[in-house]
Design a protein around this motif. Structure first.
Motif, short mmCIF file in Angstrom:
data_model
loop_
_atom_site.label_atom_id
_atom_site.label_comp_id
_atom_site.label_asym_id
_atom_site.label_seq_id
_atom_site.Cartn_x
_atom_site.Cartn_y
_atom_site.Cartn_z
N ASN A 41 0.81 -1.21 0.00
CA ASN A 41 0.00 0.00 0.00
C ASN A 41 0.84 1.26 0.00
O ASN A 41 0.35 2.35 -0.28
CB ASN A 41 -0.93 0.00 1.22
CG ASN A 41 -2.13 0.90 1.03
OD1 ASN A 41 -2.49 1.25 -0.09
ND2 ASN A 41 -2.75 1.28 2.13
N ILE A 42 2.13 1.10 0.32
CA ILE A 42 3.04 2.24 0.34
C ILE A 42 3.49 2.55 -1.10
O ILE A 42 3.82 1.68 -1.86
CB ILE A 42 4.26 1.93 1.23
CG1 ILE A 42 3.80 1.52 2.63
CG2 ILE A 42 5.21 3.11 1.28
CD1 ILE A 42 4.90 0.96 3.49
N ASN A 43 3.48 3.82 -1.46
CA ASN A 43 4.00 4.28 -2.75
C ASN A 43 3.21 3.78 -3.96
O ASN A 43 3.79 3.55 -5.02
CB ASN A 43 5.48 3.87 -2.91
CG ASN A 43 6.35 4.39 -1.78
OD1 ASN A 43 6.15 5.51 -1.32
ND2 ASN A 43 7.30 3.59 -1.34
N LEU A 44 1.91 3.60 -3.81
CA LEU A 44 1.09 3.18 -4.95
C LEU A 44 0.36 4.34 -5.63
O LEU A 44 -0.24 4.15 -6.68
CB LEU A 44 0.06 2.13 -4.51
CG LEU A 44 0.53 0.68 -4.43
CD1 LEU A 44 -0.60 -0.22 -3.95
CD2 LEU A 44 1.05 0.18 -5.77
N GLN A 45 0.39 5.50 -5.03
CA GLN A 45 -0.44 6.60 -5.53
C GLN A 45 -0.09 7.01 -6.96
O GLN A 45 -0.98 7.33 -7.75
CB GLN A 45 -0.34 7.81 -4.59
CG GLN A 45 -1.06 7.60 -3.26
CD GLN A 45 -2.46 7.05 -3.45
OE1 GLN A 45 -3.29 7.66 -4.14
NE2 GLN A 45 -2.74 5.90 -2.85
N LEU A 102 -2.60 -3.02 -6.13
CA LEU A 102 -2.89 -1.84 -6.93
C LEU A 102 -4.37 -1.74 -7.25
O LEU A 102 -4.95 -0.65 -7.25
CB LEU A 102 -2.07 -1.87 -8.22
CG LEU A 102 -2.34 -0.75 -9.23
CD1 LEU A 102 -2.09 0.62 -8.60
CD2 LEU A 102 -1.49 -0.93 -10.49
N THR A 103 -5.00 -2.88 -7.51
CA THR A 103 -6.44 -2.89 -7.80
C THR A 103 -7.23 -2.29 -6.64
O THR A 103 -8.08 -1.43 -6.83
CB THR A 103 -6.92 -4.33 -8.08
OG1 THR A 103 -6.20 -4.85 -9.20
CG2 THR A 103 -8.41 -4.35 -8.38
N TYR A 104 -6.93 -2.74 -5.43
CA TYR A 104 -7.65 -2.20 -4.26
C TYR A 104 -7.30 -0.73 -4.03
O TYR A 104 -8.16 0.05 -3.57
CB TYR A 104 -7.33 -3.02 -3.01
CG TYR A 104 -7.93 -4.41 -3.06
CD1 TYR A 104 -9.30 -4.61 -3.00
CD2 TYR A 104 -7.11 -5.53 -3.15
CE1 TYR A 104 -9.85 -5.88 -3.05
CE2 TYR A 104 -7.65 -6.81 -3.19
CZ TYR A 104 -9.02 -6.99 -3.15
OH TYR A 104 -9.56 -8.23 -3.20
N ALA A 105 -6.07 -0.36 -4.33
CA ALA A 105 -5.67 1.04 -4.14
C ALA A 105 -6.46 1.98 -5.04
O ALA A 105 -6.60 3.17 -4.73
CB ALA A 105 -4.17 1.19 -4.42
N MET A 106 -7.00 1.46 -6.13
CA MET A 106 -7.78 2.28 -7.06
C MET A 106 -9.11 2.74 -6.45
O MET A 106 -9.68 3.75 -6.85
CB MET A 106 -8.09 1.50 -8.34
CG MET A 106 -6.89 1.29 -9.23
SD MET A 106 -6.45 2.79 -10.14
CE MET A 106 -7.73 2.81 -11.41
N GLY A 107 -9.62 2.01 -5.47
CA GLY A 107 -10.94 2.30 -4.94
C GLY A 107 -10.92 3.17 -3.70
O GLY A 107 -9.98 3.12 -2.90
#
Length: 391
Positions: free
Chosen positions: A195-199, A282-287
């Motif tokens: 989850n770190i650095n995915l933005q 990354l998929t979850y980070a999109m939401g």
């Protein structure tokens, strides 16, 4: 040192890291016996409707062996999909002190296995996740209850994954002293670390898909199939008429064509193809919020909710999702709605997306809740069960 034989249907992304973690325990020696090679070879996934092979290692870091499966139609979708004539001999060759079944008993191979072990005096521990959220009281159900209760008498202990599963075991007359809590868990560390650095990657993927960068995103990720009700979620999203909110569906399956038709007609609905395991963080980070609107008895837990919560996401689930009572605290980290009720789901979407700051607080609460659903907690429950059965 306790020799623990583990019988599993096939290499599974949620179990392999657990097995790797178990061997770090100095008093446990495990060997996993796989009844099928799905997940490590390219094979058709019936739900995703495509050939797949998981892109993370599922066999490293622990001892295992495959048991030859002679079924003409291999798989976990029917009674005779697992037929492994040498299972008993291979397990006994490990000289186990106890046996853990992580595969359902309802396969030809397991029935044969239980029968052949009846005189060997090796305690068998069963871990399941079934529930009775949609309970029936007809004659067929009553007969089925008696049969399952009889099968459960083969087990010295049962490991339950949550509240609904506990009730299921008790309904089938498993004594309370034979029940041990081993929560359904995933590799929390893998998702938390990712989850770190995915933005920056999120921004790039949004641009590729055409999602406005300032738009909030409602996420559905999984199989496009009837039981998961993605079409209900699409209808609810359309009815909700949410300003500056997009809806992203990630996956594949039998409903893909119907979903594509909706996406063509609505500029705020976006599709992305099936993503393999390495890309799921990354998929979850999109939401900004994850939704699982499943209907029916077959969503026994919903491990996607664990994954989303590890990524700090608030969640919306139907009351048919097995983990609802354990993981979703209404107005603390998400919402629960009546399965199949599109109007209720619409109201949940409106409520959740009405306050951005509150939504972020819900996500933070998700991370706190899911911390108690870890492999360490699974191992603690397993050890309690082993202590009880190996007296």
């Amino acid at each position: 040192m306790i020799n623990l034989a583990i019988v599993a249907s096939h290499p599974i992304q949620y179990y392999a890291p657990l097995f790797q973690r178990i061997i770090q325990e100095s008093d446990l020696k495990i060997k996993v016996f796989y009844l099928w090679d799905f997940g490590i070879t390219n094979q058709i996934d019936r739900g995703f409707q495509q050939s797949l092979k998981w892109d993370i290692s599922l066999l490293d870091g622990y001892e295992f062996e495959f048991v030859s499966n002679t079924s003409k139609d291999k798989g976990t979708h029917h009674l005779f999909g697992l037929q492994n004539p040498t299972l008993t001999n291979q397990v006994l060759g490990f000289n186990p002190d106890a046996i853990l079944l992580t595969v359902s008993y309802n396969y030809a191979s397991i029935y044969k296995f239980l029968w052949e072990l009846r005189n060997h005096n090796i305690p068998i521990i069963f871990r399941g996740d079934s529930h009775r959220i949609l309970a029936k009281q007809d004659l067929k159900s009553k007969i089925k209850r008696l049969i399952i209760a009889k099968i459960f008498q083969n087990f010295a202990a049962c490991l339950y994954v949550g509240k609904a599963n506990y009730d299921y075991f008790r309904y089938h007359h498993v004594p309370e002293h034979q029940l041990f809590f081993t929560p359904h868990a995933i590799d929390n560390q893998r998702f938390s670390d990712a989850n770190i650095n995915l933005q920056e990657k999120v921004k790039l993927w949004k641009q590729e898909l055409g999602i406005p960068l300032d738009s909030q995103v409602i996420l559905f990720a999984g199989k496009f199939e009837e039981k998961k009700c993605p079409l209900d979620l699409i209808q609810a999203f359309i009815h909700a008429q949410l300003p500056s909110v997009s809806f992203l569906l990630v996956g594949s399956g039998v409903l893909e064509s119907a979903i594509q038709d909706f996406a063509v007609q609505n500029q705020h609905i976006y599709l992305a193809p099936f993503q393999n395991q390495s890309l799921m963080p990354l998929t979850y980070a999109m939401g900004d919020i994850f939704v699982l609107p499943s209907y029916g008895a077959s969503e026994t837990w919903g491990l996607a909710i664990n994954e989303a919560m590890c990524m700090g996401k608030p969640v919306i689930v139907s009351n048919h999702v097995g983990c609802a009572a354990d993981l979703v605290k209404p107005f603390e980290n998400g919402l629960i709605f009546e399965a199949g009720n599109v109007d209720a789901l619409t109201d949940c979407l409106r409520e959740a997306m009405s306050d951005r700051n509150r939504l972020k607080r819900w996500g933070e609460e998700s991370k706190k809740i899911i911390a108690n659903y870890s492999y360490d907690h699974v191992i603690a429950g397993l050890k309690q069960a082993l202590k009880a059965v190996l007296k």
